[in-house]
Scaffold this motif. Structure first.
Motif, mmCIF file in Angstrom:
data_model
loop_
_atom_site.group_PDB
_atom_site.id
_atom_site.type_symbol
_atom_site.label_atom_id
_atom_site.label_comp_id
_atom_site.label_asym_id
_atom_site.label_seq_id
_atom_site.Cartn_x
_atom_site.Cartn_y
_atom_site.Cartn_z
ATOM 1 N N UNK A 108 0.840 -1.186 0.000
ATOM 2 C CA UNK A 108 0.000 0.000 0.000
ATOM 3 C C UNK A 108 0.882 1.247 0.000
ATOM 4 N N UNK A 109 0.557 2.227 -0.820
ATOM 5 C CA UNK A 109 1.300 3.486 -0.856
ATOM 6 C C UNK A 109 0.797 4.422 0.235
ATOM 7 N N UNK A 110 1.722 4.998 1.002
ATOM 8 C CA UNK A 110 1.399 5.950 2.053
ATOM 9 C C UNK A 110 1.865 7.343 1.641
ATOM 10 N N UNK A 111 1.686 8.306 2.529
ATOM 11 C CA UNK A 111 2.135 9.667 2.256
ATOM 12 C C UNK A 111 3.665 9.745 2.289
ATOM 13 N N UNK A 112 4.199 10.806 1.699
ATOM 14 C CA UNK A 112 5.625 11.143 1.764
ATOM 15 C C UNK A 112 6.507 10.021 1.198
ATOM 16 N N UNK A 113 6.057 9.437 0.102
ATOM 17 C CA UNK A 113 6.825 8.421 -0.622
ATOM 18 C C UNK A 113 7.146 7.195 0.239
ATOM 19 N N UNK A 114 6.274 6.909 1.198
ATOM 20 C CA UNK A 114 6.431 5.705 2.025
ATOM 21 C C UNK A 114 5.511 4.607 1.503
ATOM 22 N N UNK A 115 5.916 3.362 1.721
ATOM 23 C CA UNK A 115 5.132 2.197 1.300
ATOM 24 C C UNK A 115 4.994 1.243 2.475
ATOM 25 N N UNK A 116 3.777 0.791 2.722
ATOM 26 C CA UNK A 116 3.517 -0.213 3.754
ATOM 27 C C UNK A 116 3.396 -1.571 3.085
ATOM 28 N N UNK A 117 4.173 -2.538 3.565
ATOM 29 C CA UNK A 117 4.117 -3.896 3.051
ATOM 30 C C UNK A 117 3.624 -4.819 4.167
ATOM 31 N N UNK A 118 2.641 -5.646 3.842
ATOM 32 C CA UNK A 118 2.087 -6.603 4.798
ATOM 33 C C UNK A 118 2.286 -8.017 4.260
ATOM 34 N N UNK A 119 2.829 -8.876 5.096
ATOM 35 C CA UNK A 119 2.949 -10.294 4.771
ATOM 36 C C UNK A 119 2.096 -11.084 5.755
ATOM 37 N N UNK A 120 1.371 -12.069 5.270
ATOM 38 C CA UNK A 120 0.744 -13.068 6.136
ATOM 39 C C UNK A 120 1.142 -14.432 5.606
ATOM 40 N N UNK A 121 1.559 -15.300 6.505
ATOM 41 C CA UNK A 121 1.976 -16.632 6.068
ATOM 42 C C UNK A 121 1.737 -17.660 7.159
ATOM 43 N N UNK A 122 1.594 -18.892 6.726
ATOM 44 C CA UNK A 122 1.344 -19.988 7.661
ATOM 45 C C UNK A 122 2.661 -20.431 8.296
ATOM 46 N N UNK A 123 2.676 -20.457 9.620
ATOM 47 C CA UNK A 123 3.879 -20.889 10.332
ATOM 48 C C UNK A 123 3.512 -21.083 11.801
ATOM 49 N N UNK A 124 3.960 -22.167 12.398
ATOM 50 C CA UNK A 124 3.658 -22.450 13.796
ATOM 51 C C UNK A 124 4.862 -22.263 14.719
ATOM 52 N N UNK A 125 5.984 -21.805 14.162
ATOM 53 C CA UNK A 125 7.170 -21.635 14.994
ATOM 54 C C UNK A 125 7.007 -20.443 15.947
ATOM 55 N N UNK A 126 7.636 -20.507 17.123
ATOM 56 C CA UNK A 126 7.604 -19.354 18.033
ATOM 57 C C UNK A 126 8.238 -18.138 17.373
ATOM 58 N N UNK A 127 7.731 -16.958 17.686
ATOM 59 C CA UNK A 127 8.251 -15.712 17.138
ATOM 60 C C UNK A 127 9.173 -15.065 18.175
ATOM 61 N N UNK A 128 10.427 -14.798 17.826
ATOM 62 C CA UNK A 128 11.348 -14.130 18.759
ATOM 63 C C UNK A 128 11.008 -12.649 18.879
ATOM 64 N N UNK A 129 10.048 -12.312 19.727
ATOM 65 C CA UNK A 129 9.483 -10.973 19.768
ATOM 66 C C UNK A 129 10.498 -9.888 20.096
ATOM 67 N N UNK A 130 11.544 -10.229 20.821
ATOM 68 C CA UNK A 130 12.498 -9.214 21.272
ATOM 69 C C UNK A 130 13.810 -9.252 20.497
ATOM 70 N N UNK A 131 13.814 -9.913 19.345
ATOM 71 C CA UNK A 131 15.028 -10.025 18.535
ATOM 72 C C UNK A 131 14.670 -9.694 17.085
ATOM 73 N N UNK A 132 14.917 -8.455 16.684
ATOM 74 C CA UNK A 132 14.527 -8.004 15.346
ATOM 75 C C UNK A 132 15.260 -8.789 14.265
ATOM 76 N N UNK A 133 16.552 -9.003 14.438
ATOM 77 C CA UNK A 133 17.331 -9.717 13.425
ATOM 78 C C UNK A 133 16.818 -11.139 13.235
ATOM 79 N N UNK A 134 16.468 -11.791 14.329
ATOM 80 C CA UNK A 134 15.951 -13.158 14.233
ATOM 81 C C UNK A 134 14.610 -13.191 13.513
ATOM 82 N N UNK A 135 13.781 -12.190 13.761
ATOM 83 C CA UNK A 135 12.487 -12.128 13.074
ATOM 84 C C UNK A 135 12.671 -11.854 11.581
#
Length: 290
Positions: A108-135
């Motif tokens: 989706x195109x946002x203001x000021x030449x920004x773009x929002x990208x959304x991914x949804x995918x099937x996965x049951x693995x735990x999400x490392x919520x506090x580790x950006x690089x791991x995510x």
């Protein structure tokens, strides 16, 4: 993400409300008369009532009601959102999607030449919520080989202005209050990405709870019970219905992918979209008067 128009409007109305940023609750003790609250950085305080409106991973809920795992119901999907500056291609006023088996990409195109990208995918693995690089590495692994715009988007990933990833889950609880503490919005009954309307339901919940507190002249036990009694059936219906919508976000197989694409094409017909969407956008609830 940038502050939304809704959050900005709400914040601008808080003229007489103390607002503290950059802090979090670490302990709660309800003695029946007051709630004693400890903070990570601020001094301890006492409050007549405490409302946990702190989202899917509510700290207030975990402190008062118990482990998140007791109430979280994972719907089998992971959602990821990132904001990119200067991304190309760019399509104004259009949501561009690519859906394959188990994965959907939306841009989706946002203001000021920004773009929002959304991914949804099937996965049951735990999400490392506090580790950006791991995510981010999990995202690269999961999207490897799907083609389309995904490789281009992933190249921009290290320069993302913001990045969010979490499991899509619902919160289902038998009670939304305990003593002088009550929960609101996703903290009490997250409908999940599949249902949508999370912000709208939170606003409705806050309004109903405030009206009930006013109606009962501050009798929190009566107000909390009336608040849940009025809203819980509707929200449970939305949660139940949402569990049938995973096909729209990440089809399990080729058959579901075909059904999803056929449905999207039919939604282009005005009478079909009105028939399908009207009921889901009209909530059977009468707001209390003030």
């Amino acid at each position: 993400m940038a502050r939304s128009d809704l959050s900005a409007t709400i914040y601008d109305c808080l003229d007489d409300v103390e607002t503290i940023f950059g802090d979090t609750v670490t302990a709660l003790e309800d003695d029946g008369q007051l709630v004693h609250v400890d903070f990570a950085h601020s001094k301890s305080r006492e409050f007549d009532l405490v409302f946990g409106a702190d989202g899917l991973h509510s700290k207030v809920r975990s402190l008062v009601f118990g482990l998140e795992a007791d109430f979280e119901h994972h719907v089998g999907l992971v959602v990821c959102a990132l904001e990119l500056e200067g991304y190309r291609p760019r399509n104004e006023l259009v949501a561009v999607t690519q859906t394959t088996i188990g994965v959907q990409t939306m841009r989706l195109s946002l203001h000021h030449d920004a773009t929002l990208v959304l991914f949804t995918f099937r996965d049951d693995r735990p999400i490392p919520l506090h580790d950006v690089e791991a995510r981010q590495e999990l995202l690269r692994t999961r999207l490897r080989g799907i083609g389309g715009e995904a490789p281009n988007i992933l190249e921009h990933l290290p320069r993302a202005k913001s990045f969010y990833m979490d499991r899509a889950s619902q919160i289902r609880m038998p009670t939304w209050s305990r003593g002088r503490v009550a929960l609101l919005g996703d903290a009490a009954a997250a409908p999940s990405l599949l249902a949508g309307q999370g912000s709208a339901l939170a606003m409705v919940g806050a309004y109903v709870l405030a009206a009930q507190l006013r109606r009962t002249q501050g009798n929190h036990q009566q107000a909390f019970a009336a608040y849940q009694r009025q809203l819980q059936p509707m929200i449970q219906d939305k949660q139940d219905a949402a569990l049938q919508l995973d096909i729209a976000f990440a089809p399990k197989d080729r058959k579901q992918l075909y059904m999803r694409n056929a449905t999207i094409r039919l939604m282009g017909l005005p009478f079909v979209s009105k028939l399908v969407m009207a009921r889901s956008l009209r909530d059977p609830i009468e707001l209390p008067s003030w």
